[in-house]
Structures are given as C-alpha cells and as structure tokens.
Write a protein that holds these residues in place. Structure first.
Motif, short mmCIF file in Angstrom:
data_model
loop_
_atom_site.label_atom_id
_atom_site.label_comp_id
_atom_site.label_asym_id
_atom_site.label_seq_id
_atom_site.Cartn_x
_atom_site.Cartn_y
_atom_site.Cartn_z
N UNK A 713 0.83 -1.21 0.00
CA UNK A 713 0.00 0.00 0.00
C UNK A 713 0.86 1.26 0.00
N UNK A 714 1.96 1.23 0.76
CA UNK A 714 2.87 2.38 0.76
C UNK A 714 3.44 2.62 -0.62
N UNK A 715 3.84 1.53 -1.30
CA UNK A 715 4.40 1.70 -2.64
C UNK A 715 3.36 2.26 -3.60
N UNK A 716 2.14 1.73 -3.55
CA UNK A 716 1.09 2.17 -4.47
C UNK A 716 0.65 3.60 -4.23
N UNK A 717 0.76 4.05 -2.98
CA UNK A 717 0.28 5.40 -2.63
C UNK A 717 1.40 6.25 -2.05
N UNK A 719 3.23 8.77 -3.08
CA UNK A 719 3.19 10.24 -3.18
C UNK A 719 2.32 10.85 -2.09
N UNK A 720 1.17 10.24 -1.85
CA UNK A 720 0.25 10.82 -0.85
C UNK A 720 0.65 10.46 0.57
N UNK A 721 1.42 9.39 0.75
CA UNK A 721 1.76 8.94 2.10
C UNK A 721 3.19 9.27 2.51
N UNK A 722 3.96 9.88 1.61
CA UNK A 722 5.38 10.14 1.89
C UNK A 722 5.58 10.96 3.16
N UNK A 723 4.82 12.03 3.32
CA UNK A 723 5.00 12.88 4.51
C UNK A 723 4.68 12.10 5.78
N UNK A 724 3.67 11.22 5.70
CA UNK A 724 3.33 10.37 6.84
C UNK A 724 4.51 9.45 7.19
N UNK A 725 5.17 8.91 6.16
CA UNK A 725 6.31 8.02 6.37
C UNK A 725 7.43 8.75 7.10
N UNK A 726 7.77 9.94 6.62
CA UNK A 726 8.87 10.70 7.23
C UNK A 726 8.54 11.06 8.67
N UNK A 727 7.34 11.54 8.91
CA UNK A 727 6.95 11.91 10.27
C UNK A 727 6.93 10.70 11.19
#
Length: 975
Positions: A713-717, A719-727
């Motif tokens: 799911x992270x790979x598929x989305x 762009x929209x979840x990148x900031x969530x990943x970093x935080x």
C-alpha cells in the motif's frame, strides 16, 4: 601419532600433508589404493566433527535422477533395512547436522556430531546407504521419492505423485527459481548444467526404474567418490573403519563422470520465457531481465574470490554503482546479482526485477554504459576497500548461519576438488586476498570488468515474463495427458497401476519390525549430558544502563547487541518499526551520504543490523516484550568507530530523502515476495497463530503478510503517504532511542570489555532521557481461517492454537512429542503417504502449538491428518529402546552447538524472557525422563487444540477455490 607421507594406513596412502593456517587446521590428503576413493581430512580441535561422502553426478536430462537418488538411497540399505534410516537417525541421534544435497554436478551426504560414538554410527549408516542401497530390491522407493502413477480404483482420476515431484513443483513455482534455472540452461546448452539436476516436473515422469538404478550403478562407486573428514578425531581409527567395513570390497575402476567444458559463444544468446501469475495479479511491472556471463573456471582461486567481491561491489551494497544506475534509470523496482562458483564454469548475473520486456534495450545500455564508465574513470577506492573488508571479515569470522564450520569448508573444497584440482585452494585465502587487495592501488577490478563482462561473448540475456492462465493451462494439459494415457490402457494395464499403487501404500503404512529397527545404531541415555549448558553471563552497568556481559573467546571480534523497549510505539504505527529498521543504515545522515555511510560501515565493521523483535515472558501466552534491536560486530580495535557509526545512524539519520525511501520500500516488497514463495510454511504458520496469539499477531504485523500488505500500500500510494512516512520515522526514533529504554549486551573477551565501556559513553550521553509512555497492545482474537492464493502449484497448510488457553501446562515432554509427531506421524501421513516435501510440529513454552506442511500437493487431507494427530498420540506405544531414541533425538536439537555470537544472543533472550538456568534444566530433566505414558497423556492436548479449528493455507489459487467452503475468507497474496 605422526603420519608419514607415502605410507599406507588401512589401505589409504597419505599423498600430502599441509598446514592451513587460515582455518587453523592441518590437511591430510589420502587415496584408497584398492578402490580409488579420494579422502581429505582437516585436523583441528573442533569437537563438532564432520563426515561427508560425495559423488560426481552430472545429469544428462531433467528427470531429476540425481535428486531422486539422493532421497532414495536413504530409504534402507544392506545393513540398515529400515524403510527410513535417515528419519530413524533424526529421531535418535545426537547429530548436529544430518542431510543430503543435490547440486548441479555433485551429490553430497554430510553428517556432523560432537559425540564420538554417534559420529561413528552416522558414518556407518551413510556409507552403507550410498554404497549398498535397497533401491534395487524395492521399486516402491523410487515411486515414493521420485514419482509414480496414483490410481486406487479404475473409476478414479489418474494422477502423478512423489516427494521430489511435488518438491520441484514448489521449487519451480517462483519466478526467481525459474530465472536462475534458465540462466544455466542459456549459458551451458551442451553440458550437464543445461538440464535440471533437481528435476523438472514436466520431465520427472520420464524417469524409469531401469534408468534410476543404472545411474547409481555407474556413479556411486568409490572411484567416483570424495570423502571428507573434519575435526578432533583419531584419523587412523576412522580410516580403518572405512576400509574394513566398506572400501576393501571395491576395486578401482574408470568412471566416466567428467564435466565437459561449454565452448564459449561467439555472440550473446537470448532466451525469453513465461512464468505463471494468478488472474487477479497485474502483468505490468512483473518481468525479470537478466544479463549473464561465464567467468573463467572455479579452479582459478584468485578469480573466484575477486569476482565474489566484485559482485558485492557492483550490486549488493547501497553504494553499489551498477545497482544504483539501474534503479536511477527506473528500469525496475529491485536489482540484485548472483555469482555462482559451485560449478566448473562460474556464472555472474545482473538481474532487474519488476520490470517490463520493453525496457530490455535500455537495460543492456545502462549496464554497458555503467561498466564502461567504471573502467574509464575508475572505481571509488573506498567502495573497493569496503567490499574487500566485509568479505575478509566473513572469512575470518567463519560463521555460517547455523551450519557446522567443517561442513562449509567441505563444500568449499568441492569447488576445485571435484574438477581434479587442489582441494585446498579455496581454504587458503590469505595470499589470494592480498593479491586482490592490489585493487586498492591499481585498476585490478576495472580490468576484470573489461575482460569478463564488457568483452565476454559467452553471455546470455534471459527475460522471464508474467503470464495469466499459464498455471491453469499447464494443469489442464497435464490432466488431459493423464486422461488420454489412462484411456489408452487395457484393463490389465490399469490393474497393474492399481496393484503398484496399493503395493506402495502397503509398504508406506506397514511399520518396520522391531528387529529391523534394532539394526539402526543407537546411543544410550548414559551418552547424554544430563546437565544443561550454562551460557556465560555477567550483569554490569554502563552509567545507568543494564549491561549483559558474555566473556567468551571470539577471535578478536566484539559483538554488540542493543535492546530498546519498543512498547512505546502506538499500535497503529507498529508496521513502521520494520520499515524503520530497513531504512536505518541505508539512507544518508547529517555527516554522510548513504553511499559514504555504506562504505564506512563495511570498512570498519562486520555489519550493523536493525530489527523489530518480540520476546515472550517465560511460560506465558499473553505477555511479551517488544524490542527494537541493534546488532553489530567489529574487530575490537574498531570498537570506538563502531559506536560512533551507530550513534550517527541512530540519532542523525536524515529521513527526507524521498527517492531513496521509495527505492528501499520497493526492494523490501520484492525481497518479501521471494521469501514468501520460498518459505510459505512460515507465512501460513505465523498467520494462523496470529488469529489467537498476541505475540504472533505482533510479529505478523512486523514481518508477515500484514506487513507485506502495508508495504504494498505504501508503494502504491507513496506520493500521498510520503510525509506520513517521514513523520512516522522521526516520531518512532524519538520514542525508541532512549537511554531509559535500553539493555546493552557485549560478547567478547574480558580484556576488551573496558574498551567497549569507554566507547559507549559518548552514545550514552547523546541518547534522550525522556520516559515515553508504554503502550498496552490489544489484539482481538479471530479465527479468520484464510486461504491465501498464489500461482504456486503446491500448498503450505498450517493449523494452530494455544494449549494454555485450554488449561494445559507446558512440560519438556512436549518436545519429545514434537520429535515423535514430526518424524513419525506427520512424516508418514503428510510426507510419505501425502507426497509433501515436509511437515512440522511446534510446541512453545507459552502454549502456542503449530502444525505446518511444506510444498504439499494436498489441502483437506493434510488438515484431516492434523486432526487425527491427537488420536495417534493417545494410542502411542513404544518399547524402551524406541523411547530412548526419541529422547536422544530431542536432546540433539537442544544441544545444537552455538557460535560465540549466538551464545551471547541466546543468553540475552533468556535474560529478557526471565528464563533461568533452573527453567532450562527442568525442561531437560523432563525430556530425559519422558515415558510413553507422558506422550499418551498429551494426546488430549493436541486433539483439543485442533478442535479449535484455527488454520491458514497458502498455495494454489485453483486448489483453494476448489475448497473455498472450508475458509472464512480467501484473498490474493500478490497484486
């Protein structure tokens, strides 16, 4: 006793004696004059003795005759006529290794044990098995282990069955396996490497009993054998035994088994083929592209070591320039390499995974341009130093993932010995390594790239594309083939198949007589050490941090383990623990780019690994301790640098590298896909246990199917979840890396502890002093009973429950039951009669009980076998001798030798889980004191666990859909 050159000892002439200082051994090379057998002995003070007998077994077709024979010779012999001497030894031997292995051109039969009497017994059974097997007496052996037509009644559907047949159906289900098989075929079309020694299921049924026995008769002769001995032993005693019991009965002959050399190609060859995916998977970005090269001879020891290092340098580290170039060009989502020196003509491969065939030309161009640039501009000397250093560290450490050191040395010897060259060349690495180190000041590797990659026409391009419906099409073709064959048979021919099927089944269900079983040599309980090993542990403190010290001789290597309490991480963020552990060390920090960091780690250490783990409280099913672990090792003089690097990674990683994080996520997903297909039984077992067990649910969230779905799911989305990943990374780092959360561990020599203590102070001072709140995780139990669908042709069937939830208590006798169930009931029901490659039982201190199968053609039948396991235990009967055997086999698993680093890790685990020496001793006493009545009393425990009906199956889409009525839900594993 000093041995003298050219003197004969029990028929063995000593041809050479040599000190091999690199592995702290003395080598003795013998030839048995009468039989022509070759023997190598490595003398040292290792009490874990190894014996192996190997044969050069080049196949001529893909029927898998070499592989089937490897299984079959261990199904009874002249002196040991039991149907399964191999299994009887597992049940009742103190072995530290017992197996057999089929390679592309050789078959090896290695055993290991620390007990002298046991070691002798193992040698005896293995020598009798390979030289005097019962395969000539009983054609049912090849039918069971290889293949046979299965037909019990004329009205039934005719099918193929066989252990190797099903094993290879599973092995060749994954695209990676198909690719590497076809790489060899593409490069060696005219030699034995061009066929599948393990067996291709399309061709295994072509093998006849006559061809099968002829292969043994031709190649399993002492003149074609390679005998290897290793460890502390009286070699004259071993030589006398081997000669008098076996080799004196054979005369030297000429065996035609030489491996021909493939003539080099004048131009690159291309091979395109398909692999199956399920109807619900997408075809886009699912191709494999590979460029493959033949690299000299494995008997060129300098070239072999150099290319091993070069493959690491080009493709295996975050700083690897070829891997980086291919990823940067967006050619695929994962890149990996392979260097195989276990064949006469080693191969080097560059593989891009999750690509498309349309990108082939660009793939070739990027590889060519990158390699040319490296030869023209030179390779970064820091990168060269890092790759050489990590290989040198591995050679000196000589730890082999739980395999006996002597076994791995024996395998390494075969890379030259099998081809008529010096058997010791690959063990003497010091001088060779010094020659390779010339690359630090010269264009050594650049010349290798130019000669063996850029200007090498003995190469191939192999493309493996996904194809929907391929598995179904092959299944239909096979079904029609068997239907047509059946309809072509006369009544008498059908009756013959039915008779053969019933004859095989009768053999399978008929137990060996007590007289036959007594032929298998057995130790007594007096041969077992009644006392459990005490692992070294001293408790200390560095400032305020609890430190576990394990003073052990480690050859100058320090092993550091850090255990941070990760129960501070919120439940909805748990998958980020695994993702964080995979990012740390592979992404830039304030001081270093990720390429620089990779080089610095490899130059100064033996590796730094991060991970999420869970440690169950001793004897509890619902209490566990989540830990974020840091495992690192370095030469003791590099300890200050090691701690400095860990501090830089832990506290100063820069998480804002969007491109790099995406690359790591894509690679993680790719590697998980490979593991899930190769180790489907662990996926199914962990998933089944997660339905009811808190610790299993936690682990499944971090490393199981749940985590794979999270990563997908992270790979598929992204762009929209990148900031969530970093935080999330930043948030978790603050929650985890805290001095109040930490237990430290040091494994090494006492004199080096002070250096560690001083080095650690700077990291201690840098760690946060906050006290984050601890989370109580709440996992709701639910019997999901899932069918996990893939394009695999076999199943992995798991069923589980926790016996403590049903009011039962743990006893060491459960480990004896594990031996009995695993190597008696499940072996016969699921493997021998069912045709699966393996089946396992597991009973944990906290109560979790799991049954699982491996590469299993069945589904409902296996679940039914699990359900009847309790009844088997309730009716279990055994005489004193058999009971002794099961106890010894169980103790063997307890007493697997631990490397110095593993002693530290196991001791840490005991400390965290509150397992005392009294607990360990109590379990051992209960195992040794187990009676048949104890086993019978545990039958109800198994039956009650199975009645709870918690199960999970990973496997064939068609098979799962055909049995959809039994599942709570069915879902596709892959997109």
């Amino acid at each position: 006793m000093e041995l003298q050159l050219n003197k004969v000892y029990s028929g063995f002439k000593l041809l050479e004696q040599k000190n091999i200082k690199d592995i702290n051994s003395t080598a003795f090379i013998f030839e048995h004059e009468k039989s022509g057998a070759k023997l190598l002995y490595l003398k040292n003070d290792d009490d874990n003795k190894v014996f192996s007998i190997s044969f050069r077994t080049p196949p001529t077709d893909s029927t898998g005759v070499a592989h089937i024979l490897e299984h079959s010779v261990l199904c009874g012999s002249r002196k040991f006529p039991s149907k399964e001497p191999f299994v009887e030894l597992i049940k009742g031997s103190l072995n530290t290794f017992l197996n057999a292995m089929t390679f592309s051109d050789k078959t090896m039969y290695p055993v290991a044990s620390r007990n002298d009497k046991d070691f002798h017994n193992l040698m005896d059974v293995y020598l009798d098995a390979v030289l005097y097997p019962n395969i000539y007496k009983y054609p049912e052996i090849m039918m069971q282990e290889g293949w046979h037509y299965e037909l019990e009644n004329k009205e039934d559907e005719l099918t193929y069955k066989g252990v190797v047949y099903n094993e290879m159906k599973g092995a060749l289900s994954s695209p990676e396996s198909i690719l590497m098989r076809k790489v060899q075929e593409s490069l060696f079309p005219d030699t034995p490497y061009g066929v599948e020694s393990g067996g291709d299921p399309d061709f295994i049924p072509d093998l006849t009993q006559e061809q099968f026995t002829a292969f043994h008769k031709k190649l399993y002769h002492p003149s074609n054998s390679y005998i290897f001995l290793y460890g502390a032993m009286d070699i004259t005693e071993q030589l006398k035994f081997i000669n008098e019991e076996y080799l004196k009965n054979f005369d030297k002959i000429q065996v035609d088994s030489e491996i021909p050399v493939q003539k080099a190609f004048e131009a690159e060859r291309k091979l395109v083929l398909d692999y199956p995916i399920s109807d619900n998977e997408k075809e886009e970005d699912k191709s494999f592209l590979s460029l493959n090269y033949v690299i000299g001879r494995s008997t060129d020891k300098e070239l072999s070591l150099a290319f091993d290092i070069l493959e690491h340098l080009l493709l295996e580290t975050p700083a690897a320039p070829l891997k980086k170039a291919l990823i940067d060009a967006d050619l695929g989502k994962d890149v990996f390499g392979s260097y195989d020196s276990s064949v006469l003509q080693p191969t080097f491969s560059v593989v891009v995974k999750n690509s498309n065939e349309a990108k082939v030309d660009q793939f070739k161009k990027v590889v060519s341009d990158t390699l040319k640039a490296l030869t023209q501009n030179g390779i970064d000397k820091k990168l060269i130093e890092s790759s050489i250093n990590i290989r040198e560290f591995q050679l000196r450490e000589a730890e082999f993932d739980g395999y006996p050191r002597g076994l791995m040395y024996g395998i390494r010897c075969m890379d030259s010995w099998l081809y008529g060259e010096n058997s010791l060349m690959h063990l003497e690495y010091e001088d060779t390594l010094n020659k390779v180190k010339e690359a630090l000041t010269t264009n050594y590797f650049e010349k290798l790239i130019e000669k063996y990659l850029l200007n090498n026409t003995h190469s191939s391009l192999v493309i493996v594309n996904p194809k929907k419906g391929l598995a179904e099409k092959k299944a239909e073709e096979l079904k029609k083939k068997l239907e047509d064959y059946k309809s072509s048979l006369s009544d008498s021919e059908l009756n013959k198949i039915i008779v053969n099927t019933n004859k095989l089944k009768e053999r399978q269900v008929t137990p060996d007589s007590p007289e036959v079983l007594k032929t298998i040599p057995l130790l007594s309980l007096e041969d077992i050490d009644k006392k459990s090993e005490t692992l070294p542990l001293l408790e200390a403190q560095i400032n305020s941090i609890k430190t576990l010290v394990h003073p052990i001789f480690t050859s100058g290597i320090a092993y550091i383990n850090m255990y941070f309490n990760s129960s501070t991480v919120p439940q909805d963020k748990l998958p980020y623990i695994s993702l964080l552990s995979s990012v740390l060390g592979k992404i830039g920090t304030e001081k270093y780019s990720y390429e620089e960091l990779s080089n610095i780690i490899n130059i100064n250490t033996g590796g730094i690994r991060f991970g999420g783990e869970a440690f169950a409280e001793c004897g509890k099913s619902d209490i566990f301790y989540p830990k974020f672990t840091v495992r690192a090792k370095a030469l003791t003089e590099k300890l200050p640098k090691l701690i400095e690097i860990i501090e830089e990674i832990m506290l100063h990683t820069k998480f804002e590298d969007k491109k790099r994080i995406k690359e790591i996520i894509q690679e993680m997903k790719s590697r998980m896909e490979m593991r899930m297909l190769q180790r489907g039984h662990t996926v199914a077992a962990k998933r089944a246990a997660s339905y009811f067990s808190p610790i299993a649910k936690y682990e499944e969230t971090l490393i199981g199917l749940s985590f794979y779905k999270f990563i997908s799911d992270l790979e598929n989305n992204f762009e929209t979840r990148y900031s969530e990943v970093v935080e999330s990374f930043k948030h978790l780092s603050k929650l985890i890396f805290n001095r109040n959360n930490l237990i430290l561990s040091f494994t090494g020599e006492e004199k080096d502890y002070e250096s560690f203590e001083k080095s650690f102070v700077s990291l201690y001072n840098s760690l946060s002093t906050e006290n984050p709140e601890k989370i109580s995780y709440n996992f709701e139990p639910s019997a999901l009973n899932e069918g996990l669908m893939t394009s695999s042709k076999v199943q992995y069937v798991a069923k589980a429950y926790n016996f403590k939830e049903l009011g039962y208590s743990y006893t060491g006798s459960l480990q004896v039951l594990k031996t009995i169930i695993g190597f008696d009931y499940l072996w016969n029901k699921v493997r021998v009669q069912g045709g699966a490659y393996g089946a396992f039982a597991n009973f944990q201190w906290g109560g979790n009980t799991v049954f699982s199968s491996y590469r299993d053609p069945n589904l409902k039948e296996t679940l039914a076998a699990y359900d009847k396991a309790g009844e088997f235990a309730q009716n279990f009967d055994s005489d004193e001798r058999e009971m002794t055997k099961y106890i010894i086999g169980t103790v063997s698993e307890l007493d697997s030798p631990l490397t110095p680093s593993m002693k530290g890790i196991v001791s840490d685990e005991y400390y965290i889980r509150h397992i005392t020496q009294a607990h360990v001793q109590k379990e051992r006493d209960e195992i040794i004191g187990t009676k048949k009545e104890d086993i019978r009393s545990l039958g109800t425990l198994i039956a009650d666990c199975m009645k709870q009906n918690y199960f999970c199956v990973l496997g064939s889409e068609d098979k799962i859909k055909a049995n959809k009525d039994i599942f709570g839900s069915i879902l596709n594993v892959f997109e």
